[in-house]
Enzyme design. Structure first.
Site, PDB file in Angstrom:
ATOM      1  CB  CYS A  77      -6.703   3.695  -0.586  1.00 29.61           C
ATOM      2  SG  CYS A  77      -7.587   2.250  -1.131  1.00 29.61           S
ATOM      3  CG  HIS A 133      -6.706   4.319   4.017  1.00 33.71           C
ATOM      4  ND1 HIS A 133      -6.587   3.543   2.876  1.00 33.71           N
ATOM      5  CD2 HIS A 133      -5.687   3.954   4.825  1.00 33.71           C
ATOM      6  CE1 HIS A 133      -5.541   2.763   2.994  1.00 33.71           C
ATOM      7  NE2 HIS A 133      -4.973   2.981   4.164  1.00 33.71           N
ATOM      8  CE  LYS A 308      -5.898  -0.881  -4.317  1.00 32.93           C
ATOM      9  NZ  LYS A 308      -6.666  -1.440  -3.194  1.00 32.93           N
TER      10      LYS A 308
END
Ligand code: NAG
Ligand code: NAG
Ligand code: NAG
Ligand code: NAG
Length: 521
Positions: A77, A133, A308
């Site tokens: 992220c 974030h 991921k």
């Protein structure tokens, strides 16, 4: 315009408004830009990638626009988001290791200009709805201090979709007591919101985006950054979205499929709001994932390798497209196969679309606009996927298989680079399996790499799923790409990865995740 510029950091002064007739579309007014970033959305999870998950809205938008099929993001992220906002590789912001964990003081460096600041200096109204974030320990890191006129959303990496509580997952390698990382993470600009306990996140972002669009003063162009909570864990969705997927036996996958359905609906609602407000005809929409799907949490990246967190294609080869009525008829419905990276959006949107002049900014991104919408060669010839010296190394004394020891660059460091069609991975790139979609009958092959292997070379054009390591056959290419890694390693900033700061404890901030370092603003 001048007034706006004067309030910006020094580096911004040359960002003058240079609105030219663009080669791809000619409009009297700068286009509105809506950037939709999905979270943890897997390569295999969009309809047009032969998914069992139906995404009629996204499919239609992509079919009317340009699918980016050689498009890369970062494997997690914060790195994707920092590169999206700054147009710079992680090695050039010090954020090359891991995500930003809740109790860390990491931030976009003060001197880096963000995409939102760039667009704001060109007269755009700038709004962020959803996830940030990219640091929040000090208010100077918050989106409203990084170029956004408004922010409605959450500062950390994830939260419960109903209670909006972020449980502040413990940082690996640090002993953080369980009782000090539990707080609500939802706010309207600086103001905490505690009244939405029980309302599903995707509905909140949907409604807020609608409000932003409806309240937009059309004397300015609009930049809306819609950073969706979907389809990141926790796996939660109202029952009716999940119903069509109950046939999928893997219950994480069926819930995730429902979350994708709610996201698809939210994107449809967003385009409807743009139409209702009369903005649609002059809007460019970008849709992108932030990284590959997390296979333990419902996502899937078949037929790509890895997922991921990894530098294999499944972690970084992202879903993405551009759409909207400004896409020239000649390329509507086309596929763009030129190499593109998430750091390219800053120059592509601020310069290519909005007409800003960035020639003095030292960006890693390329302005792709003319190439995408003329279907011509990409100006981008390589991508530094990352160099992360803090990632633990494979055991050097168990090294086996093809390898390349180099005085230029320590190939036990986690790194990956793409040059033309070639990709080199070094160190431990992360999870490396092929995972078939749980709803399919496909039997995925099993990797046969010996334990401790730390160097691979692939020709991604011929072998997009990374089956055939060519490092032993092509030491010449290994050498060239290692040289490029050494070049980038030379320009890296030191990694900034501070230990957890106990002052972040939400119990000290009215049970909210909030800033805890009070710099003068
Ligand atoms: C949200 O509501 C639930 C159910 O009423 C309650 O148990 C929970 O404590 C609330 N959470 C917060 C953070 O207010
Ligand atoms: C989309 O809009 C409809 C109509 O307003 C609404 O009922 C629905 O909940 C919205 N979907 C999402 C995901 O917000
Ligand atoms: C929109 O902005 C313009 C320019 O600042 C202003 O003159 C106008 O009153 C605004 N319109 C509304 C409806 O607020
Ligand atoms: C399903 O998701 C939960 C977390 O929601 C996770 O703990 C579990 O391992 C997942 N199951 C599978 C089979 O991946």
């Amino acid at each position: 315009m001048m007034e706006v510029c004067l309030r910006l950091p020094n580096e911004m002064k040359y960002l003058v408004f240079l609105f030219l007739a663009l080669s791809c579309h000619v409009t009297a007014k700068p286009p509105n830009i809506v950037f939709i970033l999905a979270d943890d959305y897997g390569y295999h999870d969009i309809g047009y990638h032969q998914s069992a998950i139906k995404t009629p809205v996204l499919d239609k938008l992509a079919a009317e626009g340009i699918k980016l099929e050689n498009y890369y993001v970062q494997p997690i992220c914060s790195p994707t988001r920092s590169q999206l906002m700054t147009g710079k590789y992680q090695i050039h912001t010090g954020l090359q290791h891991s995500i930003i964990w809740c109790p860390q003081t990491s931030c976009i460096p003060d001197n880096d200009v963000t995409m939102a600041q760039g667009l704001k200096s060109l007269g755009y109204a700038t709004h962020l709805v959803g996830k940030w974030h990219i640091g929040f320990s000090s208010k100077k890191c918050w989106p409203t201090r990084k170029g956004f006129d408004s922010f409605y959303g959450y500062l950390t990496g994830q939260a419960d979709y109903y209670t909006h509580v972020q449980e502040g997952v413990s940082m690996p390698g640090f002993d953080v007591p369980d009782d000090w990382h539990y707080g609500v993470d939802l706010r309207d600009n600086d103001k905490p919101i505690k009244s939405l306990n029980g309302t599903y996140g995707t509905f909140i972002w949907n409604d807020k985006a609608h409000d932003v669009i409806m309240n937009h003063n059309t004397s300015k162009p609009l930049f809306l950054y819609m950073a969706l909570q979907a389809v990141h864990a926790p796996l939660q969705v109202p029952e009716h979205y999940k119903k069509p997927y109950e046939y999928i036996k893997d219950s994480n996958r069926s819930t995730y499929a429902g979350m994708v359905a709610s996201m698809d609906e939210a994107v449809g609602n967003l385009t409807q709001s743009l139409k209702n407000k009369g903005l649609w005809d002059n809007t460019i929409i970008v849709f992108s994932t932030d990284n590959g799907g997390e296979i333990h949490l419902g996502g899937n990246n078949w037929p790509l390798r890895g997922w991921k967190h990894s530098l294999w294609e499944g972690g970084i080869h992202g879903v993405g497209f551009v759409s909207g009525p400004l896409i020239p008829k000649s390329v509507q419905g086309s596929v763009y196969n030129g190499l593109m990276h998430v750091s390219d959006w800053f120059p592509t949107l601020v310069q290519g679309v909005a007409g800003g002049d960035l020639h003095d900014l030292k960006l890693d991104g390329h302005d792709m606009w003319t190439s995408i919408c003329n279907g011509t060669d990409s100006p981008r010839k390589e991508i530094l996927h990352n160099i992360d010296p803090l990632q633990p190394r494979p055991f050097p004394n168990k090294m086996t298989g093809s390898q390349h020891t180099s005085a230029m660059f320590d190939t036990t460091i986690r790194a990956a680079i793409r040059v033309g069609d070639w990709k080199l991975l070094t160190g431990d790139p992360g999870n490396s399996s092929w995972i078939a979609p749980p709803e399919s009958n496909i039997k995925a092959p099993v990797p046969t790499d010996p334990k401790g292997k730390f160097l691979w070379l692939f020709n991604i054009k011929d072998d997009p799923n990374e089956y055939n390591d060519l490092s032993a056959l092509r030491p010449d290419i290994v050498y060239q790409l290692t040289e490029r890694l050494a070049f980038y390693a030379n320009s890296s900033l030191p990694v900034f990865f501070p230990p957890p700061d106990v002052r972040s404890n939400p119990a000290l901030h009215d049970d909210m995740w909030s800033d805890w370092i009070y710099d003068k603003e």
